[in-house]
Design a protein around this motif. Structure first.
Motif, mmCIF file in Angstrom:
data_model
loop_
_atom_site.group_PDB
_atom_site.id
_atom_site.type_symbol
_atom_site.label_atom_id
_atom_site.label_comp_id
_atom_site.label_asym_id
_atom_site.label_seq_id
_atom_site.Cartn_x
_atom_site.Cartn_y
_atom_site.Cartn_z
ATOM 1 N N ASN A 36 44.274 -20.930 58.347
ATOM 2 C CA ASN A 36 44.415 -20.055 57.188
ATOM 3 C C ASN A 36 45.844 -19.524 57.062
ATOM 4 O OD1 ASN A 36 41.792 -20.265 56.281
ATOM 5 N ND2 ASN A 36 41.081 -18.444 57.338
ATOM 6 N N THR A 37 46.448 -19.191 58.192
ATOM 7 C CA THR A 37 47.819 -18.694 58.177
ATOM 8 C C THR A 37 48.776 -19.739 57.640
ATOM 9 O OG1 THR A 37 47.354 -17.270 60.080
ATOM 10 C CG2 THR A 37 49.658 -17.724 59.604
ATOM 11 N N PHE A 38 48.573 -20.987 58.035
ATOM 12 C CA PHE A 38 49.447 -22.063 57.566
ATOM 13 C C PHE A 38 49.297 -22.269 56.061
ATOM 14 C CE2 PHE A 38 50.613 -26.483 56.742
ATOM 15 C CZ PHE A 38 51.830 -26.563 57.398
ATOM 16 N N VAL A 39 48.065 -22.246 55.579
ATOM 17 C CA VAL A 39 47.830 -22.408 54.141
ATOM 18 C C VAL A 39 48.489 -21.270 53.367
ATOM 19 C CG1 VAL A 39 46.073 -22.496 52.327
ATOM 20 C CG2 VAL A 39 45.676 -23.673 54.498
ATOM 21 N N LEU A 40 48.344 -20.041 53.867
ATOM 22 C CA LEU A 40 48.961 -18.883 53.222
ATOM 23 C C LEU A 40 50.476 -19.025 53.181
ATOM 24 C CD1 LEU A 40 48.794 -16.018 52.039
ATOM 25 C CD2 LEU A 40 48.833 -15.144 54.383
ATOM 26 N N ARG A 41 51.039 -19.453 54.287
ATOM 27 C CA ARG A 41 52.495 -19.595 54.356
ATOM 28 C C ARG A 41 52.991 -20.641 53.368
ATOM 29 N NH1 ARG A 41 55.638 -17.548 58.041
ATOM 30 N NH2 ARG A 41 57.790 -18.237 58.135
ATOM 31 N N GLN A 42 52.298 -21.769 53.292
ATOM 32 C CA GLN A 42 52.700 -22.801 52.338
ATOM 33 C C GLN A 42 52.551 -22.311 50.901
ATOM 34 O OE1 GLN A 42 54.272 -24.690 54.930
ATOM 35 N NE2 GLN A 42 54.086 -26.054 53.183
ATOM 36 N N GLY A 43 51.514 -21.512 50.662
ATOM 37 C CA GLY A 43 51.327 -20.956 49.327
ATOM 38 C C GLY A 43 52.453 -20.015 48.946
ATOM 39 N N LEU A 44 52.894 -19.205 49.902
ATOM 40 C CA LEU A 44 53.996 -18.287 49.638
ATOM 41 C C LEU A 44 55.307 -19.033 49.397
ATOM 42 C CD1 LEU A 44 53.154 -15.536 52.288
ATOM 43 C CD2 LEU A 44 53.056 -15.285 49.805
ATOM 44 N N ARG A 45 55.468 -20.138 50.091
ATOM 45 C CA ARG A 45 56.671 -20.951 49.914
ATOM 46 C C ARG A 45 56.568 -21.863 48.694
ATOM 47 N NH1 ARG A 45 60.168 -22.021 54.325
ATOM 48 N NH2 ARG A 45 60.417 -24.140 53.530
ATOM 49 N N ARG A 46 55.337 -22.003 48.156
ATOM 50 C CA ARG A 46 55.071 -22.913 47.036
ATOM 51 C C ARG A 46 55.507 -24.338 47.388
ATOM 52 N NH1 ARG A 46 56.438 -19.350 41.576
ATOM 53 N NH2 ARG A 46 55.596 -17.390 42.354
ATOM 54 N N GLU A 47 55.125 -24.751 48.568
ATOM 55 C CA GLU A 47 55.580 -26.037 49.091
ATOM 56 C C GLU A 47 54.383 -26.906 49.484
ATOM 57 O OE1 GLU A 47 59.216 -26.290 51.756
ATOM 58 O OE2 GLU A 47 57.611 -26.689 53.184
ATOM 59 N N HIS A 48 54.174 -28.002 48.770
ATOM 60 C CA HIS A 48 53.093 -28.956 49.046
ATOM 61 C C HIS A 48 51.732 -28.265 49.136
ATOM 62 C CE1 HIS A 48 56.404 -31.634 49.771
ATOM 63 N NE2 HIS A 48 56.751 -31.047 50.904
ATOM 64 N N VAL A 49 51.515 -27.255 48.300
ATOM 65 C CA VAL A 49 50.290 -26.464 48.376
ATOM 66 C C VAL A 49 49.053 -27.320 48.095
ATOM 67 C CG1 VAL A 49 49.068 -24.442 47.493
ATOM 68 C CG2 VAL A 49 51.558 -24.402 47.679
ATOM 69 N N ALA A 50 49.102 -28.128 47.058
ATOM 70 C CA ALA A 50 47.939 -28.943 46.694
ATOM 71 C C ALA A 50 47.558 -29.882 47.832
ATOM 72 C CB ALA A 50 48.239 -29.740 45.421
ATOM 73 N N ALA A 51 48.563 -30.489 48.480
ATOM 74 C CA ALA A 51 48.283 -31.420 49.571
ATOM 75 C C ALA A 51 47.657 -30.683 50.756
ATOM 76 C CB ALA A 51 49.569 -32.113 50.010
ATOM 77 N N VAL A 52 48.185 -29.517 51.099
ATOM 78 C CA VAL A 52 47.664 -28.740 52.226
ATOM 79 C C VAL A 52 46.236 -28.294 51.946
ATOM 80 C CG1 VAL A 52 47.907 -26.572 53.496
ATOM 81 C CG2 VAL A 52 49.922 -27.974 53.022
ATOM 82 N N VAL A 53 45.991 -27.798 50.745
ATOM 83 C CA VAL A 53 44.640 -27.360 50.358
ATOM 84 C C VAL A 53 43.668 -28.533 50.415
ATOM 85 C CG1 VAL A 53 43.250 -26.576 48.401
ATOM 86 C CG2 VAL A 53 45.383 -25.392 48.964
ATOM 87 N N ALA A 54 44.082 -29.675 49.890
ATOM 88 C CA ALA A 54 43.214 -30.851 49.870
ATOM 89 C C ALA A 54 42.882 -31.325 51.278
ATOM 90 C CB ALA A 54 43.877 -31.977 49.081
ATOM 91 N N VAL A 55 43.883 -31.366 52.161
ATOM 92 C CA VAL A 55 43.655 -31.815 53.538
ATOM 93 C C VAL A 55 42.676 -30.885 54.252
ATOM 94 C CG1 VAL A 55 44.732 -32.068 55.812
ATOM 95 C CG2 VAL A 55 45.844 -33.031 53.794
ATOM 96 N N CYS A 56 42.898 -29.581 54.146
ATOM 97 C CA CYS A 56 42.019 -28.622 54.824
ATOM 98 C C CYS A 56 40.586 -28.703 54.308
ATOM 99 C CB CYS A 56 42.556 -27.202 54.636
ATOM 100 S SG CYS A 56 44.086 -26.865 55.530
#
Length: 218
Positions: A36-56
């Motif tokens: 969850n922390t990694f997903v949040l961090r990527q969301g804050l950075r707006r970096e590859h968010v869709a890919a991270v969400v999809a993988v998880c």
């Protein structure tokens, strides 16, 4: 096309299993963890968010399906395998915790969180796969616990249970990843990143110690 009465009968039968899967999955996944922390961090950075969400989300759905299909009972018979996963997970989570602590202590590290060079999609996907697959709690939650509850559902409703459980996982990660953007103004301040990384380091250190302790007593 189903008759209204047949549709209502199906809905009445399926709804309890859908709700069971949804509430169980949410109660497990909403706990703060490395994933969850990694997903949040990527969301804050707006970096590859869709890919991270999809993988998880896809990983959760896949593991839940495996668990409901019967692997829960199989893994339960091999405590040494879970022990090895716990030790590997402790090492990986501990490393990420130290990395977060190093970022928090670096004088200028926080300025680079949003403005620094972005990671490649490949590296980001490898990171989220590592965090997810080497965390034994992922298997204990999705394969063992969700699998055991799903396997006990009435005949013909296990698929509906998976709809609820998988849907809850997807909804959570979508909300966490894309909803993090609402916090962007706060995290434009370097001190906010410092506090976040200190919390991440503390949380990951606790998880790593917990996993190590569980492995050593098995």
């Amino acid at each position: 096309m189903q008759e209204p009465s047949a549709f209502l009968a199906t809905l009445t039968t399926a709804l309890p299993s859908v709700m069971t899967g949804l509430t169980l999955s949410l109660s497990l996944i909403m706990a703060i963890g490395a994933q969850n922390t990694f997903v949040l961090r990527q969301g804050l950075r707006r970096e590859h968010v869709a890919a991270v969400v999809a993988v998880c989300a896809l990983l959760d759905i896949t593991l839940m399906t495996i668990g409901v299909s019967g692997l829960a009972a199989t893994l339960g018979n091999y405590p040494r395998a879970l022990n090895a996963l716990a030790l590997a997970g402790a090492a990986v989570v501990g490393w990420y915790g130290l990395s977060a602590l190093r970022r928090a202590l670096a004088p200028h590290a926080m300025h680079a969180q949003l403005q620094g060079a972005p990671q490649t999609l490949r590296k980001t996907v490898i990171q989220v796969l590592t965090i997810s697959l080497l965390n034994p709690h992922v298997y204990l939650d999705t394969v063992i616990l969700v699998g055991a509850v799903g396997a006990k559902q009435a005949a013909g409703t296990q698929g509906w249970f998976l709809v609820g459980a998988g849907g809850a996982s997807a909804l959570w990660f979508i909300t966490l990843g894309f909803g993090a953007r609402l916090l962007s103004p706060l995290f434009e301040r370097p001190v906010a990143w410092r506090v976040l990384d200190l919390l991440v380091a503390a949380m990951m250190g606790h998880i790593a110690y917990s996993l190590w302790s569980q492995a050593t007593v098995l």
